[in-house]
Design an enzyme around this catalytic site. Structure first.
Site, PDB file in Angstrom:
ATOM      1  N   ILE A  17     -30.735  -2.369 -33.524  1.00 17.08           N
ATOM      2  CA  ILE A  17     -30.336  -3.709 -33.963  1.00 17.08           C
ATOM      3  C   ILE A  17     -30.194  -4.683 -32.783  1.00 17.08           C
ATOM      4  O   ILE A  17     -30.336  -5.893 -32.965  1.00 17.08           O
ATOM      5  CB  ILE A  17     -29.044  -3.640 -34.811  1.00 17.08           C
ATOM      6  N   GLY A  38     -21.337   4.077 -30.559  1.00 23.54           N
ATOM      7  CA  GLY A  38     -22.303   3.740 -31.611  1.00 23.54           C
ATOM      8  C   GLY A  38     -22.930   2.380 -31.441  1.00 23.54           C
ATOM      9  O   GLY A  38     -23.245   1.949 -30.321  1.00 23.54           O
ATOM     10  N   ASP A  40     -21.584  -0.500 -31.851  1.00 25.75           N
ATOM     11  CA  ASP A  40     -20.656  -1.391 -31.146  1.00 25.75           C
ATOM     12  C   ASP A  40     -20.913  -1.321 -29.632  1.00 25.75           C
ATOM     13  O   ASP A  40     -21.092  -2.358 -28.954  1.00 25.75           O
ATOM     14  CB  ASP A  40     -19.219  -0.931 -31.485  1.00 25.75           C
ATOM     15  N   THR A 128     -21.076   4.444 -41.539  1.00 26.05           N
ATOM     16  CA  THR A 128     -21.686   5.758 -41.808  1.00 26.05           C
ATOM     17  C   THR A 128     -21.878   6.615 -40.552  1.00 26.05           C
ATOM     18  O   THR A 128     -22.447   7.703 -40.637  1.00 26.05           O
ATOM     19  CB  THR A 128     -23.042   5.619 -42.534  1.00 26.05           C
ATOM     20  N   TYR A 131     -17.243   6.598 -38.526  1.00 27.19           N
ATOM     21  CA  TYR A 131     -16.250   6.460 -39.587  1.00 27.19           C
ATOM     22  C   TYR A 131     -16.514   7.354 -40.797  1.00 27.19           C
ATOM     23  O   TYR A 131     -15.704   7.398 -41.735  1.00 27.19           O
ATOM     24  CB  TYR A 131     -16.111   4.986 -40.004  1.00 27.19           C
TER      25      TYR A 131
HETATM   26  N1  AR6 Z   1     -28.979  -0.064 -33.884  1.00 28.46           N
HETATM   27  C1  AR6 Z   1     -28.815   0.194 -35.200  1.00 28.46           C
HETATM   28  N2  AR6 Z   1     -27.996   1.150 -35.676  1.00 28.46           N
HETATM   29  C2  AR6 Z   1     -27.316   1.892 -34.774  1.00 28.46           C
HETATM   30  C3  AR6 Z   1     -27.411   1.682 -33.380  1.00 28.46           C
HETATM   31  C4  AR6 Z   1     -28.289   0.655 -32.940  1.00 28.46           C
HETATM   32  N3  AR6 Z   1     -28.469   0.383 -31.641  1.00 28.46           N
HETATM   33  N4  AR6 Z   1     -26.606   2.580 -32.765  1.00 28.46           N
HETATM   34  C5  AR6 Z   1     -26.020   3.334 -33.727  1.00 28.46           C
HETATM   35  N5  AR6 Z   1     -26.457   2.923 -34.941  1.00 28.46           N
HETATM   36  P1  AR6 Z   1     -21.243   3.670 -35.865  1.00 28.46           P
HETATM   37  P2  AR6 Z   1     -19.092   3.133 -37.817  1.00 28.46           P
HETATM   38  C6  AR6 Z   1     -26.104   3.419 -36.287  1.00 28.46           C
HETATM   39  O1  AR6 Z   1     -20.603   4.943 -35.458  1.00 28.46           O
HETATM   40  O2  AR6 Z   1     -19.371   4.386 -38.544  1.00 28.46           O
HETATM   41  C7  AR6 Z   1     -17.573   2.553 -32.899  1.00 28.46           C
HETATM   42  O3  AR6 Z   1     -17.060   3.303 -31.860  1.00 28.46           O
HETATM   43  C8  AR6 Z   1     -25.548   4.813 -36.405  1.00 28.46           C
HETATM   44  O4  AR6 Z   1     -26.590   5.781 -36.350  1.00 28.46           O
HETATM   45  O5  AR6 Z   1     -21.785   2.784 -34.795  1.00 28.46           O
HETATM   46  O6  AR6 Z   1     -18.850   1.868 -38.589  1.00 28.46           O
HETATM   47  C9  AR6 Z   1     -16.708   1.354 -33.250  1.00 28.46           C
HETATM   48  O7  AR6 Z   1     -16.067   0.817 -32.116  1.00 28.46           O
HETATM   49  C10 AR6 Z   1     -24.912   4.758 -37.788  1.00 28.46           C
HETATM   50  O8  AR6 Z   1     -25.915   4.946 -38.789  1.00 28.46           O
HETATM   51  O9  AR6 Z   1     -20.226   2.727 -36.736  1.00 28.46           O
HETATM   52  C11 AR6 Z   1     -15.737   1.906 -34.231  1.00 28.46           C
HETATM   53  O10 AR6 Z   1     -14.640   2.514 -33.596  1.00 28.46           O
HETATM   54  C12 AR6 Z   1     -24.445   3.311 -37.893  1.00 28.46           C
HETATM   55  O11 AR6 Z   1     -25.066   2.608 -36.807  1.00 28.46           O
HETATM   56  C13 AR6 Z   1     -16.540   2.962 -34.962  1.00 28.46           C
HETATM   57  O12 AR6 Z   1     -17.574   3.361 -34.070  1.00 28.46           O
HETATM   58  C14 AR6 Z   1     -22.953   3.119 -37.801  1.00 28.46           C
HETATM   59  O13 AR6 Z   1     -22.400   4.051 -36.889  1.00 28.46           O
HETATM   60  C15 AR6 Z   1     -17.203   2.393 -36.198  1.00 28.46           C
HETATM   61  O14 AR6 Z   1     -17.828   3.425 -36.906  1.00 28.46           O
END
Ligand code: AR6
Length: 178
Positions: A17, A38, A40, A128, A131
């Site tokens: 993204i 992730g 973020d 997903t 969390y």
């Molecule tokens: N582009 C698109 N999607 C991504 C990318 C990217 N560069 N990197 C990861 N994903 P998560 P949450 C996907 O864990 O579950 C953080 O530490 C990943 O594969 O990023 O909402 C925050 O600070 C997954 O499908 O977010 C919070 O503490 C999706 O993004 C916590 O994680 C969401 O995974 C939030 O957890």
């Protein structure tokens, strides 16, 4: 995969993204707004320190971002005007209002993008990853909420940017069935 919803095109794609060229990129943040892993972590790394500086200012003013809500910052070095930080629910089995809170993330992020006069918005799969929200269920909520909200908004394009082909397949099924 693409689906037309009124005047808005819903686009599903596999990708990182942080490379999207849109008006607003949505971040799956946590309520501290101070970054994390992730998506973020990827957004803050690619966008640079300006985003965190603005997050700190928002914290000073309102003390973070509650689950289900959204706040906007500039996008630093990203190819976007804004990053919209939304806080998804942590999955606790489904009986703790998780569905409603996840829908709120999509709804409030779209409303904020619209207030900021954005025409295109890219979402990751909120909640997903770390969390633990089951992705089938999350994909249905994401697609349903976006479909419900966009007819009232002036958006040309909403993208769901999935990080793996498996995630893309799940979201594609949810979109086809909706
Ligand atoms: N582009 C698109 N999607 C991504 C990318 C990217 N560069 N990197 C990861 N994903 P998560 P949450 C996907 O864990 O579950 C953080 O530490 C990943 O594969 O990023 O909402 C925050 O600070 C997954 O499908 O977010 C919070 O503490 C999706 O993004 C916590 O994680 C969401 O995974 C939030 O957890």
């Amino acid at each position: 995969m693409e689906k037309q919803i009124g005047q808005t095109q819903l686009i599903l794609k596999i990708g990182d993204i942080t490379r999207e060229e849109v008006d607003a990129i949505v971040n799956a943040a946590n309520s501290t707004l101070l970054g994390g892993g992730g998506v973020d972590g990827a957004i803050h790394r690619a966008g640079g320190p300006e985003i965190l500086e603005e997050c700190r200012k928002i914290r000073d003013k309102q003390g973070g971002c509650p689950t289900g809500e959204a706040v906007a910052t500039t996008a630093g070095r990203l190819h976007a005007r804004y990053v919209i930080h939304t806080v998804g629910p942590v999955w606790h089995g489904g009986g703790h209002d998780e569905d409603r809170l996840l829908a709120s993330c999509y709804r409030n992020s779209l409303a904020l993008a619209s207030q900021l006069k954005c025409r295109s918005v890219a979402f990751p799969s909120i909640s997903t990853g770390a969390y633990g929200f089951p992705i089938e269920r999350a994909s249905q909520i994401a697609v349903r909420t976006i479909s419900q909200e966009v007819p009232a908004l002036d958006l040309t394009e909403v993208r769901l940017v999935l990080f793996s082909s498996a995630d893309f397949e799940v979201y594609t099924r949810a979109t086809t069935r909706s």
